[in-house]
Write a protein that holds these residues in place. Structure first.
Motif, PDB file in Angstrom:
ATOM      1  N   ARG A 179      31.454  46.546  40.208  1.00  8.88           N
ATOM      2  CA  ARG A 179      31.792  45.149  39.921  1.00  8.88           C
ATOM      3  C   ARG A 179      32.715  45.057  38.712  1.00  8.88           C
ATOM      4  NH1 ARG A 179      27.474  40.433  38.483  1.00  8.88           N
ATOM      5  NH2 ARG A 179      27.524  41.502  36.449  1.00  8.88           N
ATOM      6  N   GLY A 180      32.477  45.917  37.707  1.00  7.67           N
ATOM      7  CA  GLY A 180      33.356  45.926  36.553  1.00  7.67           C
ATOM      8  C   GLY A 180      34.788  46.247  36.928  1.00  7.67           C
ATOM      9  N   LEU A 181      34.972  47.242  37.799  1.00  8.70           N
ATOM     10  CA  LEU A 181      36.318  47.585  38.244  1.00  8.70           C
ATOM     11  C   LEU A 181      36.937  46.447  39.043  1.00  8.70           C
ATOM     12  CD1 LEU A 181      35.674  51.289  39.293  1.00  8.70           C
ATOM     13  CD2 LEU A 181      36.817  50.475  37.223  1.00  8.70           C
ATOM     14  N   SER A 182      36.122  45.790  39.886  1.00 10.24           N
ATOM     15  CA  SER A 182      36.625  44.665  40.677  1.00 10.24           C
ATOM     16  C   SER A 182      37.052  43.521  39.775  1.00 10.24           C
ATOM     17  CB  SER A 182      35.538  44.179  41.652  1.00 10.24           C
ATOM     18  OG  SER A 182      35.181  45.187  42.557  1.00 10.24           O
ATOM     19  N   ARG A 183      36.272  43.274  38.745  1.00  7.44           N
ATOM     20  CA  ARG A 183      36.623  42.205  37.802  1.00  7.44           C
ATOM     21  C   ARG A 183      37.867  42.578  37.000  1.00  7.44           C
ATOM     22  NH1 ARG A 183      30.599  40.281  35.607  1.00  7.44           N
ATOM     23  NH2 ARG A 183      30.360  38.619  37.161  1.00  7.44           N
ATOM     24  N   GLY A 187      41.786  40.770  36.256  1.00  7.77           N
ATOM     25  CA  GLY A 187      42.106  40.345  34.911  1.00  7.77           C
ATOM     26  C   GLY A 187      40.940  39.756  34.150  1.00  7.77           C
ATOM     27  N   LYS A 188      39.718  39.927  34.656  1.00 11.94           N
ATOM     28  CA  LYS A 188      38.530  39.423  33.971  1.00 11.94           C
ATOM     29  C   LYS A 188      38.016  40.516  33.025  1.00 11.94           C
ATOM     30  CE  LYS A 188      37.189  36.603  37.979  1.00 11.94           C
ATOM     31  NZ  LYS A 188      36.122  36.331  38.987  1.00 11.94           N
ATOM     32  N   ASP A 189      38.803  40.787  32.016  1.00 10.56           N
ATOM     33  CA  ASP A 189      38.571  41.979  31.211  1.00 10.56           C
ATOM     34  C   ASP A 189      37.269  41.918  30.420  1.00 10.56           C
ATOM     35  OD1 ASP A 189      40.973  42.683  32.240  1.00 10.56           O
ATOM     36  OD2 ASP A 189      42.102  42.424  30.390  1.00 10.56           O
ATOM     37  N   ASP A 190      36.943  40.763  29.865  1.00  7.89           N
ATOM     38  CA  ASP A 190      35.722  40.658  29.075  1.00  7.89           C
ATOM     39  C   ASP A 190      34.497  40.918  29.952  1.00  7.89           C
ATOM     40  OD1 ASP A 190      34.321  40.035  26.599  1.00  7.89           O
ATOM     41  OD2 ASP A 190      33.659  38.216  27.616  1.00  7.89           O
ATOM     42  N   LEU A 191      34.491  40.317  31.148  1.00  6.90           N
ATOM     43  CA  LEU A 191      33.377  40.537  32.073  1.00  6.90           C
ATOM     44  C   LEU A 191      33.338  41.985  32.543  1.00  6.90           C
ATOM     45  CD1 LEU A 191      33.584  37.279  34.227  1.00  6.90           C
ATOM     46  CD2 LEU A 191      31.896  37.826  32.466  1.00  6.90           C
ATOM     47  N   ALA A 192      34.518  42.559  32.767  1.00  7.22           N
ATOM     48  CA  ALA A 192      34.580  43.964  33.182  1.00  7.22           C
ATOM     49  C   ALA A 192      33.997  44.865  32.101  1.00  7.22           C
ATOM     50  CB  ALA A 192      36.026  44.356  33.477  1.00  7.22           C
ATOM     51  N   SER A 219      34.222  50.850  28.308  1.00  6.24           N
ATOM     52  CA  SER A 219      33.956  49.461  27.955  1.00  6.24           C
ATOM     53  C   SER A 219      34.679  49.074  26.676  1.00  6.24           C
ATOM     54  CB  SER A 219      32.450  49.239  27.796  1.00  6.24           C
ATOM     55  OG  SER A 219      32.180  47.936  27.321  1.00  6.24           O
ATOM     56  N   GLN A 220      34.650  49.966  25.691  1.00  4.55           N
ATOM     57  CA  GLN A 220      35.313  49.688  24.419  1.00  4.55           C
ATOM     58  C   GLN A 220      36.825  49.639  24.602  1.00  4.55           C
ATOM     59  OE1 GLN A 220      33.471  49.021  21.594  1.00  4.55           O
ATOM     60  NE2 GLN A 220      35.453  48.284  20.831  1.00  4.55           N
ATOM     61  N   LEU A 221      37.360  50.502  25.470  1.00  5.17           N
ATOM     62  CA  LEU A 221      38.789  50.491  25.746  1.00  5.17           C
ATOM     63  C   LEU A 221      39.221  49.151  26.332  1.00  5.17           C
ATOM     64  CD1 LEU A 221      41.568  51.906  26.056  1.00  5.17           C
ATOM     65  CD2 LEU A 221      40.798  52.650  28.307  1.00  5.17           C
ATOM     66  N   VAL A 222      38.451  48.653  27.302  1.00  7.25           N
ATOM     67  CA  VAL A 222      38.765  47.360  27.905  1.00  7.25           C
ATOM     68  C   VAL A 222      38.712  46.265  26.851  1.00  7.25           C
ATOM     69  CG1 VAL A 222      38.064  45.654  29.617  1.00  7.25           C
ATOM     70  CG2 VAL A 222      37.924  48.091  30.153  1.00  7.25           C
ATOM     71  N   TYR A 223      37.657  46.292  26.055  1.00  7.67           N
ATOM     72  CA  TYR A 223      37.472  45.264  25.021  1.00  7.67           C
ATOM     73  C   TYR A 223      38.617  45.306  24.016  1.00  7.67           C
ATOM     74  CZ  TYR A 223      35.340  42.630  21.209  1.00  7.67           C
ATOM     75  OH  TYR A 223      35.098  41.708  20.215  1.00  7.67           O
ATOM     76  N   ASP A 224      38.973  46.498  23.551  1.00  4.52           N
ATOM     77  CA  ASP A 224      40.033  46.624  22.557  1.00  4.52           C
ATOM     78  C   ASP A 224      41.381  46.214  23.128  1.00  4.52           C
ATOM     79  OD1 ASP A 224      38.200  47.515  20.749  1.00  4.52           O
ATOM     80  OD2 ASP A 224      38.699  49.660  20.962  1.00  4.52           O
ATOM     81  N   THR A 225      41.638  46.602  24.364  1.00  2.67           N
ATOM     82  CA  THR A 225      42.913  46.259  24.989  1.00  2.67           C
ATOM     83  C   THR A 225      43.098  44.754  25.041  1.00  2.67           C
ATOM     84  OG1 THR A 225      42.856  48.257  26.351  1.00  2.67           O
ATOM     85  CG2 THR A 225      44.316  46.479  27.077  1.00  2.67           C
ATOM     86  N   GLY A 234      45.574  40.514  33.237  1.00  2.00           N
ATOM     87  CA  GLY A 234      46.148  39.882  34.416  1.00  2.00           C
ATOM     88  C   GLY A 234      45.919  40.669  35.669  1.00  2.00           C
ATOM     89  N   ASN A 235      46.821  41.580  36.001  1.00  2.00           N
ATOM     90  CA  ASN A 235      46.736  42.249  37.284  1.00  2.00           C
ATOM     91  C   ASN A 235      46.023  43.575  37.207  1.00  2.00           C
ATOM     92  OD1 ASN A 235      47.141  42.397  39.995  1.00  2.00           O
ATOM     93  ND2 ASN A 235      49.142  43.368  39.831  1.00  2.00           N
ATOM     94  N   GLY A 236      45.162  43.737  36.174  1.00  2.00           N
ATOM     95  CA  GLY A 236      44.273  44.832  36.371  1.00  2.00           C
ATOM     96  C   GLY A 236      44.060  45.841  35.297  1.00  2.00           C
ATOM     97  N   ILE A 237      43.116  45.575  34.410  1.00  2.00           N
ATOM     98  CA  ILE A 237      42.613  46.657  33.590  1.00  2.00           C
ATOM     99  C   ILE A 237      41.910  47.671  34.483  1.00  2.00           C
ATOM    100  CG2 ILE A 237      40.341  45.687  33.049  1.00  2.00           C
ATOM    101  CD1 ILE A 237      42.666  47.518  30.609  1.00  2.00           C
ATOM    102  N   GLY A 238      41.432  47.191  35.644  1.00  2.00           N
ATOM    103  CA  GLY A 238      40.848  48.123  36.608  1.00  2.00           C
ATOM    104  C   GLY A 238      41.857  49.168  37.041  1.00  2.00           C
ATOM    105  N   SER A 239      43.101  48.733  37.225  1.00  2.00           N
ATOM    106  CA  SER A 239      44.147  49.684  37.586  1.00  2.00           C
ATOM    107  C   SER A 239      44.396  50.671  36.462  1.00  2.00           C
ATOM    108  CB  SER A 239      45.441  48.925  37.903  1.00  2.00           C
ATOM    109  OG  SER A 239      45.289  48.139  39.054  1.00  2.00           O
TER     110      SER A 239
END
Length: 265
Positions: A179-183, A187-192, A219-225, A234-239
């Motif tokens: 779900r984190g990757l999907s979020r 572009g739902k980075d905080d939720l991811a 998780s910290q990488l997503v948060y810091d980014t 936007g189009n994907g911290i998941g990417s």
């Protein structure tokens, strides 16, 4: 009650051929009275049939075509619907308890209020089905449906399916990762970031500190980014996670998307 002529006209559904699938007398009985318990109706074509409130308890309907049929309030308990097509059918309030649904096509059906056994849909195809009761689909079935949606790039649908998988088994970290990757893809980075962090906590509770530490790092990488730039990806911290050299993406993402494979919807 329907006239006999109407019942007999149903034989045209099979087209030309030397034999009629199922039992013709049982078919006539069903169409005339809507009552045909334990009937032999395998392979029949009842596309668009109006069988509301029909009594088909224990009926044999293997490989039958009931696409777009109206079966609201029908009693199909104890019936065999193996490899039957019910695609697009209305099954509102239908009793499907103790029925066999192996390979049954329930895509885009309306199952609002339908009575189903726990995990009854695990061996059926239910993509796009509406009104499915809680518990009718297992965690693995929901997770795998999310995998299918993710692989097709349908990230909002994947997120919703992983939501349902998490509700079914909140202690399973793989669905939190997925779900984190999907979020992240949306572009739902905080939720991811939160999902990945929680998945790491679950892995830690299971004693897998390698994955726990990797997910904490991700998780910290997503948060810091997100917070350093002040802009959602936007189009994907998941990417980013999936394509970067970060060990978490390489080690965890494939597991999250492919580990639970007992049955695809």
């Amino acid at each position: 009650m329907r006239p006999l002529a109407f019942a007999l006209s149903a034989t045209c559904f099979w087209g030309a051929g030397p034999a009629i699938a199922g039992n013709e007398e049982h078919l006539i009985q069903l169409l005339e009275s809507r009552q045909c318990r334990s009937c032999q109706l395998n392979d029949v074509d009842l596309t668009h049939a109006d069988l509301r409130d029909a009594d088909l308890n224990g009926a044999h309907l293997q490989r039958a075509n009931l696409s777009q049929a109206r079966l609201d309030g029908a009693d199909l308990s104890g019936s065999d619907l193996s490899f039957t097509s019910l695609q697009g059918a209305s099954l509102r309030g239908t009793d499907l308890r103790n029925s066999r649904l192996i390979g049954t096509d329930l895509r885009r059906t309306d199952l609002t209020g339908a009575l189903l056994d726990p995990k009854a849909l695990d061996q059926s195809h239910w993509d796009g089905a509406r009104g499915v009761s809680q518990g009718a689909r297992s965690h693995a079935g929901l997770h795998n449906a999310g995998v299918n949606a993710a692989q097709a790039g349908r990230w909002p649908a994947a997120e919703q399916l992983f939501n349902a998988a998490i509700k079914a088994a909140p202690e399973e970290p793989l669905s939190w990762v997925a779900r984190g990757l999907s979020r992240g893809e949306q572009g739902k980075d905080d939720l991811a970031s939160r999902d990945l962090a929680h998945a790491g906590q679950l892995f830690a509770e299971q004693g897998d500190m390698v994955k726990a530490d990797q997910l904490k790092e991700a998780s910290q990488l997503v948060y810091d980014t997100t917070n350093k730039t002040g802009v959602q990806s936007g189009n994907g911290i998941g990417s980013v996670l999936l394509s970067s050299a970060l060990s978490t993406a390489q080690a965890i993402a494939p597991i999250a998307l492919k580990a639970l494979m007992p049955m695809l919807p």
